[in-house]
Scaffold this motif. Structure first.
Motif, short mmCIF file in Angstrom:
data_model
loop_
_atom_site.label_atom_id
_atom_site.label_comp_id
_atom_site.label_asym_id
_atom_site.label_seq_id
_atom_site.Cartn_x
_atom_site.Cartn_y
_atom_site.Cartn_z
N GLY A 17 3.91 -10.02 15.63
CA GLY A 17 3.00 -11.15 15.53
C GLY A 17 2.74 -11.61 14.11
O GLY A 17 3.48 -11.29 13.18
N LYS A 18 1.65 -12.35 13.94
CA LYS A 18 1.35 -13.01 12.67
C LYS A 18 1.16 -12.04 11.52
O LYS A 18 1.40 -12.39 10.37
N ARG A 19 0.73 -10.81 11.82
CA ARG A 19 0.45 -9.88 10.73
C ARG A 19 1.71 -9.49 9.96
O ARG A 19 1.62 -8.94 8.86
N SER A 20 2.88 -9.78 10.52
CA SER A 20 4.13 -9.42 9.84
C SER A 20 4.74 -10.56 9.05
O SER A 20 5.77 -10.39 8.40
N LYS A 21 4.11 -11.74 9.05
CA LYS A 21 4.71 -12.92 8.42
C LYS A 21 4.85 -12.79 6.91
O LYS A 21 5.79 -13.32 6.32
N VAL A 22 3.93 -12.09 6.28
CA VAL A 22 3.93 -12.02 4.81
C VAL A 22 4.95 -11.00 4.30
O VAL A 22 5.68 -11.26 3.34
N HIS A 23 5.02 -9.83 4.95
CA HIS A 23 5.80 -8.73 4.38
C HIS A 23 7.03 -8.36 5.20
O HIS A 23 7.58 -7.28 5.04
N TRP A 24 7.50 -9.26 6.07
CA TRP A 24 8.65 -8.91 6.91
C TRP A 24 9.89 -8.61 6.09
O TRP A 24 10.70 -7.76 6.45
N ARG A 25 10.06 -9.32 4.96
CA ARG A 25 11.27 -9.12 4.15
C ARG A 25 11.28 -7.73 3.49
O ARG A 25 12.31 -7.06 3.43
N GLN A 26 10.11 -7.30 2.99
CA GLN A 26 10.02 -5.96 2.41
C GLN A 26 10.28 -4.89 3.46
O GLN A 26 10.94 -3.88 3.20
N ALA A 27 9.76 -5.13 4.67
CA ALA A 27 10.01 -4.19 5.77
C ALA A 27 11.49 -4.13 6.10
O ALA A 27 12.05 -3.06 6.36
N MET A 28 12.15 -5.28 6.10
CA MET A 28 13.59 -5.34 6.37
C MET A 28 14.35 -4.48 5.37
O MET A 28 15.22 -3.67 5.75
N MET A 29 14.04 -4.61 4.09
CA MET A 29 14.75 -3.85 3.08
C MET A 29 14.52 -2.36 3.23
O MET A 29 15.45 -1.55 3.12
N ASP A 30 13.28 -1.95 3.49
CA ASP A 30 12.99 -0.53 3.66
C ASP A 30 13.79 0.07 4.81
O ASP A 30 14.34 1.18 4.71
N ILE A 31 13.85 -0.65 5.92
CA ILE A 31 14.59 -0.15 7.09
C ILE A 31 16.08 -0.11 6.80
O ILE A 31 16.79 0.83 7.19
N LEU A 32 16.59 -1.11 6.10
CA LEU A 32 18.01 -1.12 5.76
C LEU A 32 18.37 0.00 4.80
O LEU A 32 19.47 0.56 4.87
N PHE A 33 17.46 0.36 3.89
CA PHE A 33 17.72 1.49 3.00
C PHE A 33 17.95 2.77 3.81
O PHE A 33 18.82 3.58 3.48
N PRO A 40 16.22 8.99 3.14
CA PRO A 40 16.17 9.61 4.47
C PRO A 40 15.16 8.98 5.41
O PRO A 40 15.33 9.03 6.63
N ALA A 41 14.12 8.37 4.85
CA ALA A 41 13.04 7.85 5.69
C ALA A 41 12.21 6.86 4.89
O ALA A 41 12.30 6.80 3.66
N CYS A 42 11.40 6.09 5.60
CA CYS A 42 10.42 5.24 4.94
C CYS A 42 9.10 5.34 5.68
O CYS A 42 9.07 5.38 6.92
N LEU A 43 8.04 5.44 4.93
CA LEU A 43 6.69 5.40 5.49
C LEU A 43 6.34 3.94 5.69
O LEU A 43 6.22 3.18 4.72
N PHE A 44 6.19 3.52 6.94
CA PHE A 44 6.00 2.10 7.22
C PHE A 44 4.54 1.72 6.99
O PHE A 44 3.67 1.99 7.81
N ASP A 45 4.28 1.08 5.85
CA ASP A 45 2.91 0.74 5.47
C ASP A 45 2.74 -0.75 5.19
O ASP A 45 1.80 -1.16 4.51
N HIS A 46 3.65 -1.58 5.70
CA HIS A 46 3.56 -3.02 5.45
C HIS A 46 2.49 -3.67 6.32
O HIS A 46 1.87 -4.65 5.92
N TRP A 47 2.28 -3.16 7.51
CA TRP A 47 1.20 -3.58 8.40
C TRP A 47 1.03 -2.47 9.43
O TRP A 47 1.88 -1.57 9.55
N LEU A 48 -0.06 -2.51 10.17
CA LEU A 48 -0.33 -1.48 11.16
C LEU A 48 0.65 -1.60 12.32
O LEU A 48 0.78 -2.66 12.92
N ALA A 49 1.36 -0.51 12.59
CA ALA A 49 2.33 -0.50 13.69
C ALA A 49 2.21 0.83 14.43
O ALA A 49 2.13 1.88 13.80
N ASP A 50 2.19 0.77 15.75
CA ASP A 50 2.11 2.01 16.52
C ASP A 50 3.51 2.49 16.89
O ASP A 50 4.52 1.81 16.67
#
Length: 279
Positions: A17-33, A40-50
């Motif tokens: 949803g809307k909470r990901s509009k600002v930081h979706w690109r940073q999240a994309m890069m972290d996951i691609l890394f 080995p891993a990334c702590l997902f702290d761009h927005w609250l996700a369960d």
């Protein structure tokens, strides 16, 4: 924005949803890394996700050939970590730093018994993940009072220096009163980088199976730099661990396939002023 990057944005916003509009690109890069094996891993702290929504998100990315592997997710308390099991290393050689609030300043831990219970939890998780019979893709680590969460995060993320504090002294730490040395591993992104994954075959609606391609960066951004790793070491002990940190970086540079995404990589260090540190 190319079509593949646009697809990343569309799936991300559709899931979170809307909470990901600002930081979706940073999240994309972290996951691609993680997908590329750069970390080995990334702590997902761009927005609250369960746990459930993140697992659904990762499966959508895999189905659409935006990542090459079925990445896994684990919840630790309110946080989620995205990881690839084959990159996790249970035989770690990190330095542990005691930042307990009752200490005047941070100190290196020589008695490994302090971190033994937390390290054992991580080792057991790695063993479970590396079991060929394991189908674990989405789960939770239930911790006890004897398990130090920041230490567990540091082990998952593969840091060369990991913080620990005595929870019997409370949840505070002594980092807010000391100067820190910030280490960052960065890469200069190749314009229009298109790494190929030969192992993941994508079946599209046309019925034609084809190797997936990953458009990891915006083609118009020719000087983009991304931070792969970022961690701190207290200034009062940095001379004791600097050589080990740089050896860690050299081993990383020589062993991971960073050239599929970056034209060059480097690690820099700088002093940062005391302030609130989020563990």
């Amino acid at each position: 924005m190319d079509a593949t990057t646009e697809q990343w944005k569309k799936i991300t916003i559709a899931t979170f949803g809307k909470r990901s509009k600002v930081h979706w690109r940073q999240a994309m890069m972290d996951i691609l890394f993680v997908d590329l094996g750069l970390k080995p891993a990334c702590l997902f702290d761009h927005w609250l996700a369960d746990l459930k929504s993140m697992h659904s998100y990762l499966m959508s990315l895999y189905t659409e050939c935006l990542v090459s592997k079925k990445l896994r997710v684990v919840a630790i308390g309110m946080d989620v970590i995205v990881y690839e099991s084959c990159w996790l290393k249970s035989c770690f050689h990190a330095e542990f730093v005691d930042i307990s609030s009752n200490l005047h300043q941070p100190s290196l831990i020589t008695a490994k018994e302090k971190v033994a219970q937390t390290a054992d939890v991580f080792k057991q998780w790695c063993s479970q993940c590396h079991n060929p019979a394991s189908s674990l893709e989405c789960d939770e680590i239930v911790t006890s009072d004897s398990v130090n969460i920041p230490t567990l995060f540091g082990l998952f993320l593969g840091y060369p220096c990991v913080y620990w504090y005595d929870q019997a002294m409370g949840e505070d730490n002594n980092l807010s009163s000391c100067s820190l040395r910030l280490f960052q591993v960065k890469g200069c992104v190749k314009p229009g980088a298109l790494p190929h994954n030969e192992g993941h075959s994508c079946q599209k609606s046309s019925g034609v199976s084809k190797s997936s391609k990953f458009s990891y960066v915006l083609k118009e951004n020719k000087t983009a730099c991304s931070v792969v790793y970022s961690f701190t070491v207290p200034e009062n002990i940095v001379e004791s661990v600097r050589e080990k940190v740089w050896l860690w970086y050299t081993a990383w540079e020589q062993s991971v396939p960073w050239s599929s995404l970056f034209s060059s990589v480097w690690m820099q260090e700088e002093s940062v002023e005391p302030g609130a540190v989020c563990l």
